[in-house]
Enzyme design. Sequence first.
Site, PDB file in Angstrom:
ATOM      1  N   LYS A  68      54.095 -56.377 -60.149  1.00  0.00           N
ATOM      2  CA  LYS A  68      54.366 -55.496 -61.304  1.00  0.00           C
ATOM      3  C   LYS A  68      55.285 -54.350 -60.910  1.00  0.00           C
ATOM      4  CE  LYS A  68      49.567 -55.982 -62.885  1.00  0.00           C
ATOM      5  NZ  LYS A  68      48.344 -55.179 -63.031  1.00  0.00           N
ATOM      6  N   HIS A  76      56.316 -59.450 -34.479  1.00  0.00           N
ATOM      7  CA  HIS A  76      55.002 -60.092 -34.622  1.00  0.00           C
ATOM      8  C   HIS A  76      54.197 -59.745 -33.357  1.00  0.00           C
ATOM      9  CE1 HIS A  76      51.920 -62.754 -35.801  1.00  0.00           C
ATOM     10  NE2 HIS A  76      52.574 -63.883 -35.933  1.00  0.00           N
ATOM     11  N   ARG A 130      51.146 -59.324 -43.452  1.00  0.00           N
ATOM     12  CA  ARG A 130      52.372 -60.113 -43.209  1.00  0.00           C
ATOM     13  C   ARG A 130      53.225 -60.067 -44.461  1.00  0.00           C
ATOM     14  NH1 ARG A 130      52.578 -66.121 -40.785  1.00  0.00           N
ATOM     15  NH2 ARG A 130      52.260 -64.844 -38.933  1.00  0.00           N
ATOM     16  N   ARG A 161      47.252 -69.838 -38.691  1.00  0.00           N
ATOM     17  CA  ARG A 161      46.578 -69.289 -37.516  1.00  0.00           C
ATOM     18  C   ARG A 161      46.400 -67.788 -37.584  1.00  0.00           C
ATOM     19  NH1 ARG A 161      48.978 -73.547 -36.657  1.00  0.00           N
ATOM     20  NH2 ARG A 161      50.657 -72.471 -37.716  1.00  0.00           N
ATOM     21  N   THR A 162      47.453 -67.072 -37.936  1.00  0.00           N
ATOM     22  CA  THR A 162      47.359 -65.611 -37.856  1.00  0.00           C
ATOM     23  C   THR A 162      46.310 -65.102 -38.844  1.00  0.00           C
ATOM     24  OG1 THR A 162      49.682 -65.569 -37.239  1.00  0.00           O
ATOM     25  CG2 THR A 162      48.709 -63.480 -37.879  1.00  0.00           C
TER      26      THR A 162
HETATM   27  C1  NCD Z   1      54.937 -67.720 -36.101  1.00  0.00           C
HETATM   28  C2  NCD Z   1      55.346 -66.719 -37.164  1.00  0.00           C
HETATM   29  O1  NCD Z   1      54.736 -66.659 -38.242  1.00  0.00           O
HETATM   30  O2  NCD Z   1      56.277 -65.989 -36.872  1.00  0.00           O
HETATM   31  N1  NCD Z   1      53.722 -68.346 -36.382  1.00  0.00           N
HETATM   32  C3  NCD Z   1      52.552 -67.708 -36.089  1.00  0.00           C
HETATM   33  O3  NCD Z   1      52.306 -66.596 -36.472  1.00  0.00           O
HETATM   34  N2  NCD Z   1      51.692 -68.376 -35.311  1.00  0.00           N
HETATM   35  C4  NCD Z   1      56.020 -68.674 -35.743  1.00  0.00           C
HETATM   36  C5  NCD Z   1      56.680 -69.471 -36.825  1.00  0.00           C
HETATM   37  O4  NCD Z   1      56.371 -69.376 -38.012  1.00  0.00           O
HETATM   38  O5  NCD Z   1      57.574 -70.245 -36.464  1.00  0.00           O
END
Ligand code: NCD
Length: 308
Positions: A83, A132, A104, A53-54
């Site tokens: 590297k 997040h 991320r 999703r993100t």
């Molecule tokens: C979350 C995350 O990545 O922290 N998911 C997300 O971004 N929608 C929650 C999770 O992974 O449990």
Amino acid sequence: MLSFQHLLHAHDLTKEDIEKILELASFFHNNKSPLEWAKGKILASLFFEPSTRTRLSFESAMYRLGGNIITLENGGQSSSVTKGETLSDMGQIISGYADIVAMRHPKAHSVQEFSKQASIPVINAGDGPHQHPTQSLLDLYTIFHFHKRLNNLKIGFVGDLKFGRTVNSLVELLSLFPHSEFHFVSHPTLKIDHEKVKLLRAKGHIVHEYEELSKAVPQLDVLYMTRVQEERFSNPEDYKLVKDAYTLTQESLVGCKESLTILHPFPRVKEISADVDQHPAAKYFEQAQYGLFVRMAIIALILQLKQD
Ligand code: NCD
């Protein structure tokens, strides 16, 4: 204008920033025609950890604003980090190729490290168990959409309150709003950090902690379910012990408020049984969809994009 350059942590956001983002997100929610606001702009989408999703909502948001994206293949396995390149060198270099970064990474504070030498805005799309912030903005958007307020809410957090970065960020943002009441439900080994509870109480919020979900459910306006973060456990046996601690079912919702909304950042494993999807309180699929509008708003405001 927003108050920050990089969005790394929930505490980068002021109440005014949140209001601006939610308002523009609502505009995008109601106006779905293609836009050219970000024409000629490039988002670097750097995901060193799994994401559905993100990543896709950030990338879709950039395309829907009329911009483009560049990305790393294979979750960063094809990048020079393998590297031995430092994240801060990478931040400086990518600043020459893109206008904004969504990143991320499995390590806490890594996105901040990347941003140190970056001359373009960097957005934290999740750094290990730490933060997040954009997930929390879409959580707030969803809460506001269904409750028409962000103050005076009783919010239950269930599951992994130790390693869940979405919980960390959302608790922090909700604490900006008066009379938030926090109900934390977890196994004793996955409890919310006691320092956070102390801070919330010091800010005047009411905090309850429980092991039994049934004690919290009837009181709540919002029920925020979370997955136990398997990837953060060093000992698989410890994970096995807690992985099935909570499963929300239709039965466990008997006695809930009529106005309850159930949220989950996804992915879900077993913490919400599929029959709950039919319950009128289940709003987690809407929540995932709203991430698109919120990320469009975040990009547009950070880049100060003007409507053509
Ligand atoms: C979350 C995350 O990545 O922290 N998911 C997300 O971004 N929608 C929650 C999770 O992974 O449990």
